[in-house]
Design a protein around this motif. Structure first.
Motif, short mmCIF file in Angstrom:
data_model
loop_
_atom_site.label_atom_id
_atom_site.label_comp_id
_atom_site.label_asym_id
_atom_site.label_seq_id
_atom_site.Cartn_x
_atom_site.Cartn_y
_atom_site.Cartn_z
N ILE A 76 0.83 -1.20 0.00
CA ILE A 76 0.00 0.00 0.00
C ILE A 76 0.87 1.26 0.00
CG2 ILE A 76 -1.73 1.31 1.31
CD1 ILE A 76 -2.77 -1.21 -0.24
N GLN A 77 1.92 1.24 0.78
CA GLN A 77 2.85 2.38 0.79
C GLN A 77 3.43 2.57 -0.62
OE1 GLN A 77 6.24 1.89 3.39
NE2 GLN A 77 6.56 4.10 3.50
N HIS A 78 3.83 1.48 -1.23
CA HIS A 78 4.37 1.53 -2.59
C HIS A 78 3.34 2.10 -3.57
CE1 HIS A 78 6.72 0.32 -6.08
NE2 HIS A 78 5.61 -0.18 -6.58
N ILE A 79 2.09 1.64 -3.44
CA ILE A 79 1.01 2.12 -4.33
C ILE A 79 0.82 3.62 -4.17
CG2 ILE A 79 -1.49 2.03 -4.69
CD1 ILE A 79 -1.19 -1.07 -4.16
N PHE A 80 0.83 4.10 -2.94
CA PHE A 80 0.68 5.55 -2.75
C PHE A 80 1.88 6.32 -3.30
CE2 PHE A 80 -2.68 4.59 0.46
CZ PHE A 80 -3.67 5.35 -0.13
N LEU A 134 -10.77 -3.78 4.46
CA LEU A 134 -10.35 -2.37 4.45
C LEU A 134 -10.24 -1.81 3.03
CD1 LEU A 134 -7.65 -2.39 7.26
CD2 LEU A 134 -10.01 -1.57 7.39
N ALA A 135 -10.68 -2.58 2.05
CA ALA A 135 -10.56 -2.14 0.66
C ALA A 135 -11.27 -0.81 0.42
CB ALA A 135 -11.09 -3.21 -0.30
N THR A 136 -12.45 -0.65 0.99
CA THR A 136 -13.19 0.60 0.78
C THR A 136 -12.47 1.78 1.44
OG1 THR A 136 -15.29 -0.56 0.58
CG2 THR A 136 -15.40 1.78 1.16
N ALA A 137 -11.97 1.58 2.64
CA ALA A 137 -11.25 2.66 3.32
C ALA A 137 -9.99 3.05 2.55
CB ALA A 137 -10.90 2.23 4.74
N LEU A 138 -9.26 2.06 2.06
CA LEU A 138 -8.05 2.35 1.28
C LEU A 138 -8.41 3.04 -0.04
CD1 LEU A 138 -6.15 -0.97 1.98
CD2 LEU A 138 -5.55 1.32 2.85
N PHE A 139 -9.51 2.62 -0.63
CA PHE A 139 -9.98 3.24 -1.86
C PHE A 139 -10.33 4.71 -1.60
CE2 PHE A 139 -13.68 4.44 -4.46
CZ PHE A 139 -13.11 4.40 -5.72
N ILE A 140 -10.99 4.98 -0.50
CA ILE A 140 -11.35 6.37 -0.16
C ILE A 140 -10.08 7.21 0.04
CG2 ILE A 140 -12.39 7.82 1.63
CD1 ILE A 140 -14.57 5.59 1.86
N LEU A 141 -9.07 6.64 0.67
CA LEU A 141 -7.79 7.36 0.81
C LEU A 141 -7.19 7.65 -0.56
CD1 LEU A 141 -6.10 5.54 3.82
CD2 LEU A 141 -6.90 7.91 3.75
N VAL A 157 -0.34 12.63 -0.20
CA VAL A 157 0.23 11.28 -0.21
C VAL A 157 0.82 10.94 1.15
CG1 VAL A 157 2.00 9.79 -1.23
CG2 VAL A 157 0.68 11.34 -2.68
N LYS A 158 1.53 11.87 1.73
CA LYS A 158 2.13 11.64 3.05
C LYS A 158 1.06 11.29 4.07
CE LYS A 158 5.05 13.99 6.47
NZ LYS A 158 4.21 14.23 7.62
N GLU A 159 -0.02 12.04 4.08
CA GLU A 159 -1.11 11.77 5.02
C GLU A 159 -1.78 10.43 4.74
OE1 GLU A 159 -2.01 13.43 7.78
OE2 GLU A 159 -0.33 14.79 7.41
N ALA A 160 -1.99 10.11 3.47
CA ALA A 160 -2.63 8.84 3.11
C ALA A 160 -1.77 7.66 3.56
CB ALA A 160 -2.89 8.78 1.61
N ILE A 161 -0.47 7.77 3.42
CA ILE A 161 0.43 6.70 3.87
C ILE A 161 0.34 6.54 5.38
CG2 ILE A 161 2.86 6.04 4.13
CD1 ILE A 161 3.30 7.22 1.28
N GLU A 162 0.34 7.64 6.10
CA GLU A 162 0.25 7.58 7.57
C GLU A 162 -1.08 6.96 8.01
OE1 GLU A 162 1.21 11.30 9.47
OE2 GLU A 162 3.08 11.48 8.33
N ILE A 163 -2.16 7.37 7.40
CA ILE A 163 -3.48 6.83 7.77
C ILE A 163 -3.57 5.35 7.41
CG2 ILE A 163 -5.96 6.95 7.30
CD1 ILE A 163 -5.50 10.03 6.90
N SER A 164 -3.06 4.99 6.24
CA SER A 164 -3.13 3.57 5.85
C SER A 164 -2.27 2.71 6.78
CB SER A 164 -2.71 3.37 4.38
OG SER A 164 -1.37 3.74 4.17
N HIS A 165 -1.17 3.25 7.26
CA HIS A 165 -0.34 2.51 8.22
C HIS A 165 -1.12 2.24 9.49
CE1 HIS A 165 2.91 2.00 11.26
NE2 HIS A 165 3.34 1.18 10.31
N THR A 166 -1.83 3.25 9.97
CA THR A 166 -2.67 3.09 11.16
C THR A 166 -3.77 2.06 10.91
OG1 THR A 166 -2.22 5.38 11.83
CG2 THR A 166 -4.15 4.31 12.80
N LEU A 167 -4.40 2.13 9.76
CA LEU A 167 -5.48 1.18 9.43
C LEU A 167 -4.98 -0.26 9.37
CD1 LEU A 167 -7.41 2.90 6.50
CD2 LEU A 167 -8.34 2.29 8.74
N LEU A 168 -3.80 -0.45 8.83
CA LEU A 168 -3.30 -1.80 8.57
C LEU A 168 -2.51 -2.40 9.71
CD1 LEU A 168 -2.36 -1.25 4.84
CD2 LEU A 168 -4.24 -2.62 5.72
#
Length: 169
Positions: A76-80, A134-141, A157-168
């Motif tokens: 996910i980090q790579h994708i962002f 969590l697919a929908t949440a990641l999609f929303i990010l 992007v920085k914020e999305a990576i941080e939030i996705s890290h918390t989610l995962l």
């Protein structure tokens, strides 16, 4: 092969000039073929838009998939990070699919291709994260980054990576 090359050229033109500014004359010139050939493959401007969006979808997924070596948060980090590169180089004005939908809100063919793109992207994020829940949440990010890019740029992007890290976690 010619049909795909025309679609790729249409994608570039719509990305550069938008949907309202791209006249058929401009699209024909940018496609590098005669008007007759352009209309042979894409009989209407809406067909040209659909072809451009489908071309972009394939190119975008290939770019996201490049060098993914580990699933879960690293993927996910790579994708962002790939999304960041995409936004910088291919979509500085935001998501072309959403722009097409906004420009042609009553066109079912365009809506269908945009919805299919978004559906496949959501599935891809769920698969790469190994968290379909969590697919929908990641999609929303992901969509949030695409939508806010013209205003926030790299910070999105920085914020999305941080939030996705918390989610995962």
């Amino acid at each position: 092969m010619l049909k795909q090359q025309i679609a790729a050229n249409l994608e570039t033109t719509f990305g550069q000039f938008g949907f309202a500014e791209s006249s058929v004359a401009l699209l024909q010139k940018a496609s590098g073929v005669s008007l007759r050939t352009l209309y042979k493959y894409y009989p209407s401007k809406e067909d040209m838009i659909v072809a451009a969006l489908e071309s972009r979808h394939q190119r975008y997924l290939k770019i996201l998939e490049v060098d993914i070596s580990e699933l879960g948060f690293p993927a996910i980090q790579h994708i962002f990070c790939r999304l960041q590169h995409w936004m910088q180089h291919s979509a500085p004005k935001g998501c072309m699919s959403m722009q097409a939908l906004a420009a042609f809100p009553d066109n079912q063919q365009i809506a269908d291709v945009v919805n299919q793109h978004k559906h496949e992207l959501k599935l891809f994020l769920g698969q790469q994260s190994q968290r379909q829940d969590l697919a929908t949440a990641l999609f929303i990010l992901h969509e949030g980054v695409s939508s806010s890019w013209p205003v926030l740029g790299d910070a999105a992007v920085k914020e999305a990576i941080e939030i996705s890290h918390t989610l995962l976690k």
